[in-house]
Enzyme design. Sequence first.
Site, PDB file in Angstrom:
ATOM      1  N   GLU A  13       0.902  -1.912   0.040  1.00 25.07           N
ATOM      2  CA  GLU A  13       0.204  -0.383  -0.291  1.00 25.07           C
ATOM      3  C   GLU A  13       1.024   1.576   0.133  1.00 25.07           C
ATOM      4  OE1 GLU A  13      -3.283  -0.217  -0.469  1.00 25.07           O
ATOM      5  OE2 GLU A  13      -3.413  -2.009   0.136  1.00 25.07           O
ATOM      6  N   CYS A  44      -2.563   9.156   2.564  1.00 28.56           N
ATOM      7  CA  CYS A  44      -1.513   8.801   0.827  1.00 28.56           C
ATOM      8  C   CYS A  44      -2.809   9.111  -0.096  1.00 28.56           C
ATOM      9  CB  CYS A  44      -1.192   7.047   1.578  1.00 28.56           C
ATOM     10  SG  CYS A  44      -2.859   6.615   1.978  1.00 28.56           S
TER      11      CYS A  44
HETATM   12  P1  NAD Z   1       8.642   4.381   4.319  1.00 32.05           P
HETATM   13  O1  NAD Z   1       8.265   3.572   3.076  1.00 32.05           O
HETATM   14  O2  NAD Z   1       9.899   5.591   4.335  1.00 32.05           O
HETATM   15  O3  NAD Z   1       8.269   4.297   5.644  1.00 32.05           O
HETATM   16  C1  NAD Z   1       7.051   2.862   6.017  1.00 32.05           C
HETATM   17  C2  NAD Z   1       7.589   1.630   6.628  1.00 32.05           C
HETATM   18  O4  NAD Z   1       8.661   1.019   6.192  1.00 32.05           O
HETATM   19  C3  NAD Z   1       8.398   2.080   8.440  1.00 32.05           C
HETATM   20  O5  NAD Z   1       8.401   1.341   9.035  1.00 32.05           O
HETATM   21  C4  NAD Z   1      10.077   2.270   8.100  1.00 32.05           C
HETATM   22  O6  NAD Z   1      10.856   2.204   9.100  1.00 32.05           O
HETATM   23  C5  NAD Z   1       9.834   0.881   6.524  1.00 32.05           C
HETATM   24  N1  NAD Z   1      10.696   0.717   6.129  1.00 32.05           N
HETATM   25  C6  NAD Z   1      11.832   2.041   5.602  1.00 32.05           C
HETATM   26  N2  NAD Z   1      13.398   0.796   5.286  1.00 32.05           N
HETATM   27  C7  NAD Z   1      12.912  -0.107   4.704  1.00 32.05           C
HETATM   28  C8  NAD Z   1      13.421  -1.173   4.470  1.00 32.05           C
HETATM   29  N3  NAD Z   1      14.415  -1.225   3.965  1.00 32.05           N
HETATM   30  N4  NAD Z   1      13.001  -2.522   4.514  1.00 32.05           N
HETATM   31  C9  NAD Z   1      12.203  -2.712   5.729  1.00 32.05           C
HETATM   32  N5  NAD Z   1      11.156  -1.317   6.301  1.00 32.05           N
HETATM   33  C10 NAD Z   1      11.679  -0.570   6.175  1.00 32.05           C
HETATM   34  O7  NAD Z   1       7.423   5.790   4.271  1.00 32.05           O
HETATM   35  P2  NAD Z   1       6.913   6.972   5.291  1.00 32.05           P
HETATM   36  O8  NAD Z   1       7.842   8.143   4.099  1.00 32.05           O
HETATM   37  O9  NAD Z   1       7.239   6.645   6.961  1.00 32.05           O
HETATM   38  O10 NAD Z   1       5.303   6.789   5.060  1.00 32.05           O
HETATM   39  C11 NAD Z   1       5.172   7.666   4.171  1.00 32.05           C
HETATM   40  C12 NAD Z   1       4.663   6.916   2.947  1.00 32.05           C
HETATM   41  O11 NAD Z   1       3.397   5.936   2.862  1.00 32.05           O
HETATM   42  C13 NAD Z   1       4.189   7.787   1.674  1.00 32.05           C
HETATM   43  O12 NAD Z   1       4.098   7.082   0.571  1.00 32.05           O
HETATM   44  C14 NAD Z   1       2.232   7.309   1.566  1.00 32.05           C
HETATM   45  O13 NAD Z   1       1.351   7.770   0.536  1.00 32.05           O
HETATM   46  C15 NAD Z   1       2.635   5.878   1.771  1.00 32.05           C
HETATM   47  N6  NAD Z   1       1.239   5.337   2.686  1.00 32.05           N
HETATM   48  C16 NAD Z   1       0.552   4.786   2.235  1.00 32.05           C
HETATM   49  C17 NAD Z   1      -0.669   4.231   2.355  1.00 32.05           C
HETATM   50  C18 NAD Z   1      -1.809   3.590   1.602  1.00 32.05           C
HETATM   51  O14 NAD Z   1      -2.594   2.628   2.438  1.00 32.05           O
HETATM   52  N7  NAD Z   1      -1.627   3.510   0.419  1.00 32.05           N
HETATM   53  C19 NAD Z   1      -1.024   4.238   3.953  1.00 32.05           C
HETATM   54  C20 NAD Z   1      -0.033   5.253   4.946  1.00 32.05           C
HETATM   55  C21 NAD Z   1       0.493   6.229   4.014  1.00 32.05           C
END
Ligand code: NAD
Length: 488
Positions: A248, A282
């Site tokens: 997502e 999102c």
């Molecule tokens: P991000 O991708 O930086 O981080 C998300 C999660 O992934 C965090 O817990 C982070 O620690 C983890 N992570 C980071 N590197 C990783 C790796 N190498 N392996 C595994 N996990 C890892 O996202 P963000 O900047 O914290 O959040 C914002 C993003 O999330 C935006 O793009 C937003 O649109 C998206 N989002 C999507 C939805 C949806 O349902 N489609 C909902 C909310 C947010």
Amino acid sequence: MQRFQLYIDGAFTDGSGSFDSIDPATGQPWAVMSEARTADVNRAVDAAHRAFRSREWAGLTASARGKLLYKLADLVQAAAPKLAAIETRDTGKIIRETSAQIAYVAEYYRYYAGMADKIEGAHLPIDKPDMEVWLRREPIGVVAAIVPWNSQLFLSAVKLGPALAAGCTVVLKASEDGPAPMLEFARLVQEAGFPPGVVNIITGFGSECGAVLTAHPKVSHVAFTGGPETARHVVRASAENLASTSLELGGKSPFIVFEDADLDSAVNAQVSGIFAATGQSCVAGSRLLIQRSVKDAFLAKLKAKAEAIRIAAPDDMTTEVGPLCTQRQRDRIDTLVAASTASGAVLVTGGQVPEGQGFYYPPTILDCSDVPDAPALSNEFFGPVLSVVAFDTEEQALDLANDTAFGLASGVFTRSLTRAHRMIRGIRAGVVWVNTYRAVSPIAPFGGHGLSGHGREGGLAAALDYTTVKTVWLRTSDDPIPDPFIMR
Ligand code: NAD
């Protein structure tokens, strides 16, 4: 400072590291979080793996699993004010939103509680005599669930609910930004009576905690919510264990207003679509596509509303826009706005980092009508910034709507029923809202295409994603097996 621990194998425990959590309203540390490093992630996955096979969990009936989820739902509902206060403190999401959203999170657990004993197999009318063949729906295994900072209780409910209903066990990694509400939620998991190891809640940094978790050989499915770049790491890591993934991700969702729309309603929906949750959503309707004949009237109303928004401390019930979760996020937004104005986008309102403490950024509108390559049109801000483009015809509106690598949500505002249907058919997105925006429900599947990811959360199909099918063949004849060299 308050301290929060990890929850592994039914007990609260310190991780191998720790880090400070910052209050986004002040920019100051307010709590210390235990940090899961490699050894802690391994402990959590081992616990989940043991629990998956344990009599205490695997031996439960589906109805008994449902009862645990009902109990969890009641506990979430009762604890909603406390969880909301913690989430607001740790992430800056305003208390008005956290209170309402967490109360609704309980409904997600109730929905999946009711589903636990409705995940059915099937009997096949097989083309052979003396043979019974049926399908068993079995839990897929240990699930790694990973969530970003915004709405963590909500984003984890859409993973934990169906995963537990299906009989999986889970290691949930909260974001390193604002993890406190998830670690507090772990108390409710313990109180609800889930056997040790069924739900483990940890936090840590993506580079170690996230990477080790997603590549772990005992993980069968990774349910990830976050940005597309991180999703690529997750998919690469899942190649190690060949785990399935559901992703997502972000969006650059079009919010399309035709000249025949109820403009006042559309303005309100647009305000909610881009400025609620300080734009950290999102599904933010971040690209306003407005029919040229009503552009000036619409923008005048929108500007007036945006400038009247009350920006203040997130724990004040009257606040409408609070701080962003992190300084990093605010700096990124500010840089992207500057790059867009440098490319020719016109600032209608906002666009200035305010003086004072905290990670605030004002509601901002950029008119990109004459700048098709403005960075604001293709990059997700994940903040309170709206990009505007004018169109003349329905065909242009559709082309602009689909001119994105994302495909998560969309909104169409029109009074024409036939046009609404044409737009619904033509828009490439996982969700189309017509004359409304940002409505969600546990009953309705949610997800995207392209850079917005794949898989759906919510609804019945989500629970099936956490199952695997076992085909059973049972011979009903007592006669000796005939010719062993012919497959029958
Ligand atoms: P991000 O991708 O930086 O981080 C998300 C999660 O992934 C965090 O817990 C982070 O620690 C983890 N992570 C980071 N590197 C990783 C790796 N190498 N392996 C595994 N996990 C890892 O996202 P963000 O900047 O914290 O959040 C914002 C993003 O999330 C935006 O793009 C937003 O649109 C998206 N989002 C999507 C939805 C949806 O349902 N489609 C909902 C909310 C947010």
